[in-house]
Design a protein around this motif. Sequence first.
Motif, short mmCIF file in Angstrom:
data_model
loop_
_atom_site.label_atom_id
_atom_site.label_comp_id
_atom_site.label_asym_id
_atom_site.label_seq_id
_atom_site.Cartn_x
_atom_site.Cartn_y
_atom_site.Cartn_z
N UNK A 98 24.24 45.89 -37.79
CA UNK A 98 23.91 47.20 -37.25
C UNK A 98 22.84 47.20 -36.16
N UNK A 99 22.40 46.03 -35.74
CA UNK A 99 21.35 45.93 -34.72
C UNK A 99 21.75 46.63 -33.43
N UNK A 100 23.03 46.56 -33.07
CA UNK A 100 23.50 47.22 -31.86
C UNK A 100 23.35 48.73 -31.90
N UNK A 101 23.46 49.31 -33.10
CA UNK A 101 23.26 50.75 -33.26
C UNK A 101 21.77 51.08 -33.28
N UNK A 102 20.99 50.25 -33.97
CA UNK A 102 19.55 50.46 -34.07
C UNK A 102 18.85 50.31 -32.72
N UNK A 103 19.50 49.60 -31.80
CA UNK A 103 18.94 49.35 -30.47
C UNK A 103 18.58 50.65 -29.75
N UNK A 104 19.31 51.71 -30.00
CA UNK A 104 19.07 52.98 -29.28
C UNK A 104 17.68 53.55 -29.54
N UNK A 105 17.05 53.13 -30.63
CA UNK A 105 15.69 53.60 -30.92
C UNK A 105 14.72 53.08 -29.87
N UNK A 106 14.96 51.88 -29.36
CA UNK A 106 14.06 51.25 -28.39
C UNK A 106 14.52 51.39 -26.95
N UNK A 107 15.77 51.74 -26.75
CA UNK A 107 16.32 51.85 -25.41
C UNK A 107 15.79 53.09 -24.71
#
Length: 134
Positions: A98-107
Amino acid sequence: MGAVIYDALLLLAVWFFATALILPFNSGQAFSSEQYFFPIYLVAVSYAFYGWFWTHGGQTLGLRAWKIKLVALDGGAVGWKEVSLRFAAAILSWGCVGLGFFWCVFDKSRCCWHDRLSNTRLVLVQTEKSGRQN
């Protein structure tokens, strides 16, 4: 994530139906782990499910319920090229726990990996309220 859960429940129902369609071709028996066709078939069904909704209005039922829409970066409709890239990248996003989904928090643009790789994004749908009074 609400839309993801909503769509997952709907996709599960589609999988049940898709399995019922091909089960007679397996003598009515459950599919075994040696039968590689079945998981590939379910991925293809998933691709058709998401692809059809994304190319026909940009909204799955889950996205519609949460008033979210998938669009190309220019704000236009997405085509099958973007759908294919997004679907493959979403599998990669899930595959990395799920890292690809969680990435949006930092993007900075709040985009996930599959948004970036497919040049698409999710936008909120503006609803018009009627000015009529009863």
